[in-house]
Write a protein that holds these residues in place. Structure first.
Motif, short mmCIF file in Angstrom:
data_model
loop_
_atom_site.label_atom_id
_atom_site.label_comp_id
_atom_site.label_asym_id
_atom_site.label_seq_id
_atom_site.Cartn_x
_atom_site.Cartn_y
_atom_site.Cartn_z
N ASP A 48 0.68 -1.23 0.22
CA ASP A 48 -0.04 -0.20 0.09
C ASP A 48 0.86 1.32 -0.15
N GLN A 51 -0.11 4.47 2.43
CA GLN A 51 -0.05 4.07 3.87
C GLN A 51 1.63 4.56 4.07
N ALA A 79 -6.36 2.95 0.50
CA ALA A 79 -5.12 2.26 -0.31
C ALA A 79 -5.00 2.11 -2.23
N ILE A 81 -2.58 0.09 -3.72
CA ILE A 81 -1.67 -0.90 -4.21
C ILE A 81 -0.81 -0.95 -5.28
#
Length: 195
Positions: A48, A51, A79, A81
């Motif tokens: 992520d 994050q 998120a 990804i």
């Protein structure tokens, strides 16, 4: 006496920062040598990016405030990804922010943005620092010629952290790239496209 304790704490802080800076520079030089020889090993995983980005910005904000540089950031909710080497991308982002802070005067702002363009994660860093000569911009993320170091166009550690940023971007994701251009308000805009 309390004044003596303050001086001692300050001296320890300066020494600690200098030690970390030297360690970072040493790691960057080793990684640059590995990248040039094709031996830079990356640990690319689906992670992520939002994050990591939030964590880094929350760590950097107090440091920027401490030196009087307004720091703002923005990233998508939730998120994002994508495949990247967390440790190396962290070093690249922190290196770019560190360089930006080094050349930005107090009260001039730094802005860091994570966004998504098409299917690509893109990180944009804009500052209002002293800027970079136009002749240097095309080579900003390449091995610095010794002449540019001796003329003070780039500080040695900064130059190698920028070179490492390019190597990581090229190796971290096979379509990744990193570029720099002049900011129309002064300073530089750095663009990291994770492909």
């Amino acid at each position: 006496p309390p004044a003596q304790d303050k001086k001692s704490q300050y001296a320890k802080s300066v020494l600690r920062q200098g030690m970390y800076r030297l360690m970072r520079m040493g790691c960057n030089l080793l990684d640059c040598a590995r990248a040039e020889s094709g031996q830079l090993e990356l640990n690319v995983r689906q992670s992520d990016l939002c994050q990591l980005f939030r964590e880094l910005c929350q760590r950097v904000a107090p440091m920027a405030e401490e030196v009087g540089i307004p720091f703002s950031w923005d990233c998508p909710e939730g998120a994002l990804i994508c495949p990247f080497d967390r440790e190396r991308i962290e070093r690249v982002i922190l290196g770019l922010i560190s360089n930006s802070m080094k050349y930005t005067r107090q009260k001039n702002r730094i802005r860091l943005v994570l966004t998504k363009r098409d299917d690509n994660a893109v990180i944009i860093l804009a500052d209002r620092g002293r800027g970079i000569p136009s002749s240097v911009l095309p080579h900003l993320f390449s091995r610095p010629p010794e002449s540019s170091l001796s003329r003070g166009l780039m500080v040695g550690g900064s130059a190698y952290s920028l070179m490492l940023a390019r190597a990581v971007m090229l190796d971290c994701v096979n379509r990744g790239e990193i570029t720099g251009k002049k900011n129309y308000t002064g300073g530089v805009v750095g663009l990291m496209d994770l492909g």
